[in-house]
Design an enzyme around this catalytic site. Sequence first.
Site, short mmCIF file in Angstrom:
data_model
loop_
_atom_site.label_atom_id
_atom_site.label_comp_id
_atom_site.label_asym_id
_atom_site.label_seq_id
_atom_site.Cartn_x
_atom_site.Cartn_y
_atom_site.Cartn_z
N SER A 48 0.79 -1.23 0.00
CA SER A 48 0.00 0.00 0.00
C SER A 48 0.83 1.28 0.00
O SER A 48 0.31 2.34 -0.32
CB SER A 48 -0.96 0.02 1.19
N LYS A 86 0.89 4.53 6.76
CA LYS A 86 0.33 5.37 5.70
C LYS A 86 0.96 6.75 5.78
O LYS A 86 1.68 7.08 6.72
CB LYS A 86 -1.19 5.53 5.84
#
Length: 170
Positions: A39, A82
């Site tokens: 990701s 993230k």
Amino acid sequence: MLRQGFRSWWTAGILVIFLVLLGVVRWLVIQPYVISSSSMEPTLRSGDRVLVNRLAYLNAAPSRGDIIVFAYPKDPKRTFVKRVIAVPGETVELRGNQVFIDGQVLREPYLKAGDYPPYGPETVPRGKVLVLGDNRRQSEDSRAWGLLPQSAIIGKVWLTYFPFQRWRFF
């Protein structure tokens, strides 16, 4: 003879103190993590090992662009990594494969190319941030589960240390 024994005990004591301090630093200040998904590609790849500064936000708030590790809101036993995209007070919108912060296009040279669905506009309230993966097509992030409470943040990614050819500070 007595003096020799004292020296070895003293050395052993210093070594024990050093190891205890190292353990405290390792678990309370700098903590290692292994990246387990794609990701955050191309910035972080699956299998990369990073060090996270757990004290980074002790007296400061996260900033746009920071890469953070946090407890996953749907299952706090899991951790995610993230990038912070929007901070409190900012209005964020995703459209046309671009991020807009307060109506201005966010420059994202780290982004992996690809289409992703629109989002927002949404104003980030106090105590929360919006986080997205750099690989937006394969990232479960704020678009899926909402804004991240700052209290869920464990720390800021500080260093990629393995594999060695990808070694770098953030």
